[in-house]
Motif scaffolding. Structure first.
Motif, PDB file in Angstrom:
ATOM      1  N   SER A 270      18.608  50.297  18.130  1.00  0.00           N
ATOM      2  CA  SER A 270      17.383  50.587  18.876  1.00  0.00           C
ATOM      3  C   SER A 270      17.404  50.101  20.317  1.00  0.00           C
ATOM      4  CB  SER A 270      16.195  49.922  18.168  1.00  0.00           C
ATOM      5  OG  SER A 270      16.332  48.507  18.169  1.00  0.00           O
ATOM      6  N   SER A 271      18.401  49.337  20.703  1.00  0.00           N
ATOM      7  CA  SER A 271      18.387  48.618  21.969  1.00  0.00           C
ATOM      8  C   SER A 271      17.987  49.488  23.157  1.00  0.00           C
ATOM      9  CB  SER A 271      19.768  47.993  22.227  1.00  0.00           C
ATOM     10  OG  SER A 271      19.805  47.322  23.466  1.00  0.00           O
ATOM     11  N   TYR A 272      18.666  50.591  23.365  1.00  0.00           N
ATOM     12  CA  TYR A 272      18.468  51.378  24.583  1.00  0.00           C
ATOM     13  C   TYR A 272      17.153  52.146  24.557  1.00  0.00           C
ATOM     14  CZ  TYR A 272      19.643  54.227  28.645  1.00  0.00           C
ATOM     15  OH  TYR A 272      19.640  54.829  29.880  1.00  0.00           O
ATOM     16  N   LEU A 273      16.866  52.816  23.444  1.00  0.00           N
ATOM     17  CA  LEU A 273      15.652  53.645  23.380  1.00  0.00           C
ATOM     18  C   LEU A 273      14.400  52.790  23.463  1.00  0.00           C
ATOM     19  CD1 LEU A 273      14.326  56.382  23.038  1.00  0.00           C
ATOM     20  CD2 LEU A 273      14.619  56.162  20.555  1.00  0.00           C
ATOM     21  N   ALA A 274      14.374  51.661  22.749  1.00  0.00           N
ATOM     22  CA  ALA A 274      13.186  50.804  22.772  1.00  0.00           C
ATOM     23  C   ALA A 274      12.937  50.249  24.167  1.00  0.00           C
ATOM     24  CB  ALA A 274      13.345  49.671  21.763  1.00  0.00           C
ATOM     25  N   ALA A 275      14.006  49.781  24.822  1.00  0.00           N
ATOM     26  CA  ALA A 275      13.849  49.243  26.171  1.00  0.00           C
ATOM     27  C   ALA A 275      13.453  50.340  27.153  1.00  0.00           C
ATOM     28  CB  ALA A 275      15.152  48.571  26.613  1.00  0.00           C
ATOM     29  N   GLY A 276      14.022  51.532  26.998  1.00  0.00           N
ATOM     30  CA  GLY A 276      13.683  52.640  27.890  1.00  0.00           C
ATOM     31  C   GLY A 276      12.251  53.098  27.735  1.00  0.00           C
ATOM     32  N   LEU A 277      11.737  53.118  26.508  1.00  0.00           N
ATOM     33  CA  LEU A 277      10.343  53.508  26.290  1.00  0.00           C
ATOM     34  C   LEU A 277       9.386  52.511  26.935  1.00  0.00           C
ATOM     35  CD1 LEU A 277      10.511  54.701  22.574  1.00  0.00           C
ATOM     36  CD2 LEU A 277       9.950  56.114  24.560  1.00  0.00           C
ATOM     37  N   GLU A 278       9.737  51.240  26.875  1.00  0.00           N
ATOM     38  CA  GLU A 278       8.885  50.234  27.496  1.00  0.00           C
ATOM     39  C   GLU A 278       8.934  50.345  29.018  1.00  0.00           C
ATOM     40  OE1 GLU A 278       8.202  46.120  25.923  1.00  0.00           O
ATOM     41  OE2 GLU A 278       9.473  45.584  27.633  1.00  0.00           O
ATOM     42  N   GLU A 279      10.128  50.491  29.556  1.00  0.00           N
ATOM     43  CA  GLU A 279      10.295  50.497  31.008  1.00  0.00           C
ATOM     44  C   GLU A 279       9.761  51.762  31.656  1.00  0.00           C
ATOM     45  OE1 GLU A 279      14.180  51.024  33.610  1.00  0.00           O
ATOM     46  OE2 GLU A 279      14.120  49.032  32.705  1.00  0.00           O
ATOM     47  N   GLN A 280      10.025  52.903  31.043  1.00  0.00           N
ATOM     48  CA  GLN A 280       9.688  54.183  31.664  1.00  0.00           C
ATOM     49  C   GLN A 280       8.341  54.752  31.227  1.00  0.00           C
ATOM     50  OE1 GLN A 280      11.557  55.856  34.010  1.00  0.00           O
ATOM     51  NE2 GLN A 280      12.953  54.106  34.081  1.00  0.00           N
ATOM     52  N   PHE A 281       7.861  54.378  30.023  1.00  0.00           N
ATOM     53  CA  PHE A 281       6.658  55.009  29.490  1.00  0.00           C
ATOM     54  C   PHE A 281       5.583  54.010  29.049  1.00  0.00           C
ATOM     55  CE2 PHE A 281      10.215  57.904  28.836  1.00  0.00           C
ATOM     56  CZ  PHE A 281       9.720  59.086  29.375  1.00  0.00           C
ATOM     57  N   GLY A 282       5.837  52.717  29.242  1.00  0.00           N
ATOM     58  CA  GLY A 282       4.822  51.719  28.948  1.00  0.00           C
ATOM     59  C   GLY A 282       4.555  51.478  27.483  1.00  0.00           C
ATOM     60  N   VAL A 283       5.503  51.832  26.603  1.00  0.00           N
ATOM     61  CA  VAL A 283       5.351  51.578  25.170  1.00  0.00           C
ATOM     62  C   VAL A 283       6.006  50.236  24.863  1.00  0.00           C
ATOM     63  CG1 VAL A 283       5.821  52.388  22.834  1.00  0.00           C
ATOM     64  CG2 VAL A 283       5.402  54.045  24.668  1.00  0.00           C
ATOM     65  N   PRO A 284       5.258  49.217  24.483  1.00  0.00           N
ATOM     66  CA  PRO A 284       5.855  47.895  24.290  1.00  0.00           C
ATOM     67  C   PRO A 284       6.834  47.855  23.128  1.00  0.00           C
ATOM     68  CG  PRO A 284       3.563  47.894  23.575  1.00  0.00           C
ATOM     69  CD  PRO A 284       3.798  49.204  24.254  1.00  0.00           C
ATOM     70  N   GLU A 285       7.977  47.251  23.376  1.00  0.00           N
ATOM     71  CA  GLU A 285       8.924  46.992  22.297  1.00  0.00           C
ATOM     72  C   GLU A 285       8.535  45.688  21.622  1.00  0.00           C
ATOM     73  OE1 GLU A 285      13.703  46.184  21.551  1.00  0.00           O
ATOM     74  OE2 GLU A 285      12.946  46.427  23.581  1.00  0.00           O
ATOM     75  N   VAL A 286       8.500  45.695  20.304  1.00  0.00           N
ATOM     76  CA  VAL A 286       8.180  44.475  19.565  1.00  0.00           C
ATOM     77  C   VAL A 286       9.382  43.549  19.659  1.00  0.00           C
ATOM     78  CG1 VAL A 286       7.688  43.502  17.289  1.00  0.00           C
ATOM     79  CG2 VAL A 286       6.529  45.594  18.043  1.00  0.00           C
ATOM     80  N   LYS A 287       9.253  42.514  20.447  1.00  0.00           N
ATOM     81  CA  LYS A 287      10.359  41.586  20.708  1.00  0.00           C
ATOM     82  C   LYS A 287      10.273  40.446  19.698  1.00  0.00           C
ATOM     83  CE  LYS A 287      10.310  42.822  25.595  1.00  0.00           C
ATOM     84  NZ  LYS A 287       9.131  43.731  25.494  1.00  0.00           N
ATOM     85  N   ALA A 288      11.005  40.615  18.635  1.00  0.00           N
ATOM     86  CA  ALA A 288      10.946  39.669  17.527  1.00  0.00           C
ATOM     87  C   ALA A 288      12.264  39.725  16.780  1.00  0.00           C
ATOM     88  CB  ALA A 288       9.794  40.038  16.585  1.00  0.00           C
ATOM     89  N   PRO A 289      12.515  38.749  15.912  1.00  0.00           N
ATOM     90  CA  PRO A 289      13.695  38.845  15.040  1.00  0.00           C
ATOM     91  C   PRO A 289      13.615  40.106  14.182  1.00  0.00           C
ATOM     92  CG  PRO A 289      12.755  36.639  14.964  1.00  0.00           C
ATOM     93  CD  PRO A 289      11.785  37.485  15.718  1.00  0.00           C
ATOM     94  N   GLN A 290      14.720  40.498  13.605  1.00  0.00           N
ATOM     95  CA  GLN A 290      14.743  41.660  12.724  1.00  0.00           C
ATOM     96  C   GLN A 290      14.012  41.329  11.410  1.00  0.00           C
ATOM     97  OE1 GLN A 290      18.980  43.681  13.795  1.00  0.00           O
ATOM     98  NE2 GLN A 290      19.089  41.716  12.776  1.00  0.00           N
ATOM     99  N   PRO A 291      13.479  42.344  10.720  1.00  0.00           N
ATOM    100  CA  PRO A 291      12.676  42.087   9.515  1.00  0.00           C
ATOM    101  C   PRO A 291      13.523  41.852   8.264  1.00  0.00           C
ATOM    102  CG  PRO A 291      12.708  44.435   9.972  1.00  0.00           C
ATOM    103  CD  PRO A 291      13.461  43.780  11.101  1.00  0.00           C
TER     104      PRO A 291
END
Length: 503
Positions: A270-291
């Motif tokens: 998920s690294s690239y897509l999650a970071a890109g959505l946050e940076e470019q579209f304002g969708v926060p990535e849940v920054k937490a350990p894996q479940p």
């Protein structure tokens, strides 16, 4: 991180993250310590990188193009054009099998992948193959009328410098649908996970809607083909799931920008897509350990709840699940007492599985990861899955990085001698069986996710341990395909001793 949507080409993991595919066996704490100041220059610290164990040959791996094939090729109402020789299309068979099984597990209509290969030949290497590409895209449109068309490059198209963008732009204007070029030549990156990024970059650039609309109860879940475990978990918080990329529709991809948050089962994927959505579209990535495990799942649920303003619901769910699983975990611990396990998967996923084994009281003396990312794209310390593992579950003394090399895997297993292995890419499982070691092949990557995942994995381990005698009998009747000299070696990295390279 800065996602550059002005270009069609994503930087490789080596360039962005300092990813390596070989590291001599050591303790997890050693690798975690060295990774703290190692990220390929993305922290502005001079770009110090890990020493990488480079072997004289490779026995087998995968490539970036195949990862594009198994992601973009599995968007349900889209078409993938493989602009490559026909040999690059051989993995369509395996990908299609995985796709059909995934659809069945999600209770979606079962169908085949839609992939067209342009069949580049020797003459095309000389004269170019853009006409073939254009005709293939037109054929795809006429046969299927897809809602998007993806184009995957190959080593051949990279060598001859095919202008994929020009064809994509021309036919996008004609068909009025996204025609998405994805640069994923196999030689572009040492590790196949860059292929995930190529697909995700194409989706961010060409498909995700630029919209101010928000669906406050929608959560993007970046995953592969696993069973639907996230819907019941998120429903406890009053949230809905938007599964991407595999088995999604183009509409699912378009609405990525409208979600309240983005989560995943694996930081690597998920690294690239999650970071890109946050940076470019304002969708926060849940920054937490894996479940994975109790500690990781607790932290993951709480952070998702904080981002979506559902803290009360989260605490009620956590308390309920702790009470439910406690007696079952106690029983599994008794049954698994004294057992030794070994995880052999991608890096972040392995970290999560080792945490689950820790919850079950299984001793983990060794693990093999196929690559190592010192950091992830958002560069947030809460997503350092290796450090989280060390801090919460202790050291793994024989931790190795090797890109699915069977000849090394033999020595790694021999030195640790586990009772069982957990493996994601089953090509290595047969070697373990011939050594008398049963394997848990995790075809469903969600099997160990969340609180229920702890119980799932424990019960599966008991199932395969019940068949250990079969593997012992097998090992006494087969011969491994290695010389006596190699079978006697204690160091699986002996061939790399003269090949350490510092980038």
């Amino acid at each position: 991180m800065k996602v550059d949507l002005n270009t069609s080409v994503v930087k490789t993991r080596e360039q962005r993250l300092g990813t390596i595919i070989g590291w001599k066996t050591g303790k997890t704490s050693d690798l975690s310590r060295d990774s703290a100041y190692t990220c390929g220059g993305c922290k502005g610290n001079g770009g110090k990188r890990l020493c990488e164990a480079i072997g004289p040959f490779t026995q087998g791996s995968s490539c970036s193009e195949r990862m594009v094939e198994c992601q973009a090729g599995e968007v349900r109402d889209a078409i993938l054009i493989q602009h490559s020789p026909i040999g690059c299309g051989t993995s369509q068979v395996a990908c299609n099998s995985i796709y059909r099984n995934g659809l069945k597990n999600r209770k979606l209509p079962i169908e085949n992948m839609k992939v067209i290969n342009t069949n580049i030949k020797e003459t095309d290497m000389v004269f170019g193959a853009l006409e073939k590409l254009e005709q293939s895209i037109r054929d795809a449109w006429e046969r299927h009328h897809p809602k998007a068309i993806f184009i995957a490059t190959s080593c051949v198209t990279g060598i001859i410098g095919e202008d994929i963008d020009s064809v994509a732009s021309k036919l996008h204007e004609e068909f009025k649908i996204p025609v998405v070029p994805m640069y994923c030549e196999g030689f572009r990156s040492k590790h196949w996970s860059t292929g995930f990024d190529a697909t995700q970059h194409g989706i961010l650039k060409y498909i995700v809607r630029k919209s101010s609309k928000k669906q406050e109860d929608l959560v993007n879940v970046i995953n592969l083909w696993g069973s639907d475990v996230f819907t019941p978990i998120l429903a406890e918080l009053g949230l809905r799931v938007n599964y991407v990329v595999d088995m999604a529709t183009v509409e699912d991809l378009e609405q990525l920008s409208e979600a309240a948050a983005t989560v995943s089962f694996c930081h690597t994927l998920s690294s690239y897509l999650a970071a890109g959505l946050e940076e470019q579209f304002g969708v926060p990535e849940v920054k937490a350990p894996q479940p994975y495990g109790i500690a990781g799942t607790d932290a993951w649920i709480r952070e998702l709840a904080r981002v979506t303003h559902r803290e009360k619901e989260a605490e009620a769910y956590i308390e309920k699940e702790h009470k439910r699983i406690a007696p079952k975990i106690k029983e599994l611990k008794k049954l698994l007492s004294g057992k030794k396990g070994y995880a052999a998967t991608g890096s972040a996923y392995s970290h999560g599985l080792i945490a689950v084994l820790g919850e079950l009281g299984v001793q983990v003396d060794g693990s093999l990861v196929f690559h190592h990312d010192p950091v992830y794209d958002n560069n947030d310390p809460t997503k350092d899955s290796l450090k989280f593992l060390v801090d919460n579950y202790g050291d793994v003394p024989n931790f190795s990085v090797s890109n699915r090399q069977q000849y090394q895997f033999y020595g790694l297993l021999k030195n640790v001698n586990p009772d069982f292995i957990i493996i994601r890419h089953a090509g290595l499982a047969s070697l373990a069986s011939r050594m008398g070691i049963p394997a848990v092949p995790l075809g469903d990557e969600h099997h160990a996710v969340g609180y229920q995942g702890i119980l799932n994995l424990g019960e599966t381990i008991l199932d395969i341990l019940a068949r250990k005698k079969f593997h012992k009998d097998l090992s006494s009747h087969v011969k491994l395909p290695y010389t006596k000299w190699w079978l006697e070696q204690r160091d699986p990295y002996i061939l790399e001793k003269q090949h350490y390279v510092v980038y």
